[in-house]
Design an enzyme around this catalytic site. Structure first.
Site, PDB file in Angstrom:
ATOM      1  CE  LYS A 212       0.579 -10.661   6.672  1.00 20.91           C
ATOM      2  NZ  LYS A 212       1.492  -9.521   6.564  1.00 20.91           N
TER       3      LYS A 212
ATOM      4  NE  ARG B  38       6.617 -13.455   2.908  1.00 22.94           N
ATOM      5  CZ  ARG B  38       6.345 -14.555   3.602  1.00 22.94           C
ATOM      6  NH1 ARG B  38       7.089 -15.633   3.440  1.00 22.94           N
ATOM      7  NH2 ARG B  38       5.351 -14.568   4.462  1.00 22.94           N
TER       8      ARG B  38
ATOM      9  CE  LYS C 101       7.327 -12.358   6.803  1.00 25.30           C
ATOM     10  NZ  LYS C 101       6.887 -11.054   6.258  1.00 25.30           N
TER      11      LYS C 101
ATOM     12  CE  LYS D 279      -1.263  -9.907   3.313  1.00 22.17           C
ATOM     13  NZ  LYS D 279      -0.161  -9.183   3.841  1.00 22.17           N
TER      14      LYS D 279
ATOM     15  CB  SER E 288       1.555 -11.049  -4.279  1.00 15.25           C
ATOM     16  OG  SER E 288       1.980 -11.902  -3.226  1.00 15.25           O
TER      17      SER E 288
ATOM     18  CE1 TYR F 159       0.139  -5.846  -5.007  1.00 15.58           C
ATOM     19  CE2 TYR F 159      -1.007  -7.918  -4.593  1.00 15.58           C
ATOM     20  CZ  TYR F 159      -0.115  -6.946  -4.203  1.00 15.58           C
ATOM     21  OH  TYR F 159       0.522  -7.056  -2.994  1.00 15.58           O
TER      22      TYR F 159
HETATM   23  C1  PBG Z   1       4.305  -7.624   5.231  1.00 17.97           C
HETATM   24  C2  PBG Z   1       3.212  -7.809   4.278  1.00 17.97           C
HETATM   25  C3  PBG Z   1       3.049  -8.927   3.468  1.00 17.97           C
HETATM   26  C4  PBG Z   1       1.996  -8.641   2.615  1.00 17.97           C
HETATM   27  C5  PBG Z   1       1.508  -7.370   2.943  1.00 17.97           C
HETATM   28  N1  PBG Z   1       2.266  -6.871   3.993  1.00 17.97           N
HETATM   29  C6  PBG Z   1       3.864 -10.160   3.339  1.00 17.97           C
HETATM   30  C7  PBG Z   1       4.135 -11.014   4.486  1.00 17.97           C
HETATM   31  O1  PBG Z   1       3.474 -10.974   5.510  1.00 17.97           O
HETATM   32  O2  PBG Z   1       5.083 -11.786   4.349  1.00 17.97           O
HETATM   33  C8  PBG Z   1       1.544  -9.571   1.534  1.00 17.97           C
HETATM   34  C9  PBG Z   1       0.774  -8.989   0.415  1.00 17.97           C
HETATM   35  C10 PBG Z   1       0.709  -9.829  -0.792  1.00 17.97           C
HETATM   36  O3  PBG Z   1       1.143 -10.999  -0.839  1.00 17.97           O
HETATM   37  O4  PBG Z   1       0.216  -9.309  -1.792  1.00 17.97           O
HETATM   38  N2  PBG Z   1       4.090  -7.391   6.508  1.00 17.97           N
END
Ligand code: PBG
Length: 330
Positions: free
Chosen positions: A200, A210, A223, A254, A280, A319
């Site tokens: 990730k 978010r 992050k 991801k 997203s 989605y």
């Molecule tokens: C949080 C989490 C995130 C997503 C899934 N779980 C966001 C992040 O790490 O800030 C993102 C999914 C998306 O953008 O569709 N732990």
């Protein structure tokens, strides 16, 4: 094997008709490849649009059930829950995350009671519950690893107790998969699967998510001290290797489309169930262009998902899942 030289080989011979093209098609997308991420919230009769995710709503539990039933009828394998937590329940100690009766755990129970065959996946990370929007506890401005892992284990056990089929740790703390796997074994949840968000990246493509979980305005800083630097491929593979060794059943890359090289490398190297999350921001980009009439929504939706299969993924979180499933069912 190199094809014969022209004109013995004419690649266009097998592209001439639809039937020929389909006969030699190498990869395919099916409804069983899909995991549908769904945002849930409290209330009744609520379907609340998320402006940065056109066509995606936050659903109250009474609206979640019919949506999930439809997803199952369309052949979607799993639904993945993401809570929009009441702001009053967001604290720095995040105890709502492992409350057995929190929104997610109530949703899991309701789904498993109504639709036992639909797989329910969860997210394990503190961000929907954290006053400062981070996936881990923040102590004096630092995200603390080991204390966070203890909390994540409690969170995962509460989800397992509620009946979750697949746990999805998305927090990127070190040691969380091993700790969770041992705790699941110790507590008798031997068959609960872990789909680790193993590779990730610290991405800009999570913005609309978010917004959806209400973490955007709260997030202090970024992050980058726990998610992977987008420049790093070896590190991503090391994270996948480690999570598999610690007991992950499946791994995820991801975001998806900007990281297809990672998807491909993970599958080639480890030969284990590999998923991508079309996040997203990827969805929002395609939808924004489609809504402007600049792209054909159905075409780019199907093409963007097929790309993951070609890269070696076994499935995709998207989605678009219900729309894709409908399109695939004709
Ligand atoms: C949080 C989490 C995130 C997503 C899934 N779980 C966001 C992040 O790490 O800030 C993102 C999914 C998306 O953008 O569709 N732990």
């Amino acid at each position: 094997m190199t094809p014969a030289p022209f004109p013995a080989a004419r690649m266009r011979r097998l592209r001439r008709t639809r039937a020929l093209r389909e006969m030699v098609q190498e990869n395919g997308l099916s409804t069983a490849d899909l995991i549908w991420p769904v945002f849930i919230r409290d209330g009744e009769g609520v379907e609340e649009p998320i402006p940065s995710l056109p066509g995606v709503n936050r659903l109250s539990l009474d609206r979640l059930l019919p949506a999930a039933e439809q997803a199952q009828a369309l052949g979607i394998s799993a639904i993945c829950l993401f809570p929009y937590t009441d702001p009053a329940l967001r604290t720095e100690s995040c105890e709502e995350a492992w409350n057995p009766d929190n929104l997610t755990n109530r949703a899991i129970r309701a789904l498993k009671a109504a639709l036992p065959e639909l797989m329910v996946m969860t997210d394990i990370a503190l961000d929907p519950y954290n006053a400062n929007g981070h996936d881990g506890f923040v102590v004096e401005g630092q995200i603390v690893n080991d204390e966070t892992v203890e909390a994540l284990v409690k969170m995962g056990l509460a989800q397992a107790a509620a009946g979750a089929d697949i746990l999805g740790p998305s927090d990127m703390m070190d040691g969380r998969i091993g700790a969770l796997r041992m705790a699941l074994e110790a507590e008798g949840y031997r068959d609960v699967a872990i789909l680790s968000y193993a590779a990730k990246f610290a991405s800009g493509f999570y913005g609309p998510f978010r917004d959806a979980v209400g973490a955007s305005g709260r997030l202090v800083g970024d992050k980058a001290t726990y998610q992977i630097n987008p420049a790093n491929r070896d590190e991503a593979l090391a994270c996948v290797s480690r999570d598999l060794a610690e007991g992950a059943d499946m791994v995820m890359v991801k975001p998806g489309m900007p990281y297809l090289d990672i998807c491909s490398a993970v599958k080639e190297r480890f030969r284990r169930p590999t998923f991508a999350y079309q996040v997203s921001g990827e969805y929002a980009m395609l939808m924004a262009a489609a809504q402007n009439g600049w792209l054909d929504e159905e075409k780019v939706m199907l093409e963007s998902l097929l790309a993951f299969k070609r890269a070696g993924c076994d499935g995709v979180l998207s989605y678009f899942a219900p729309k894709v499933a409908q399109a695939l069912r004709g």
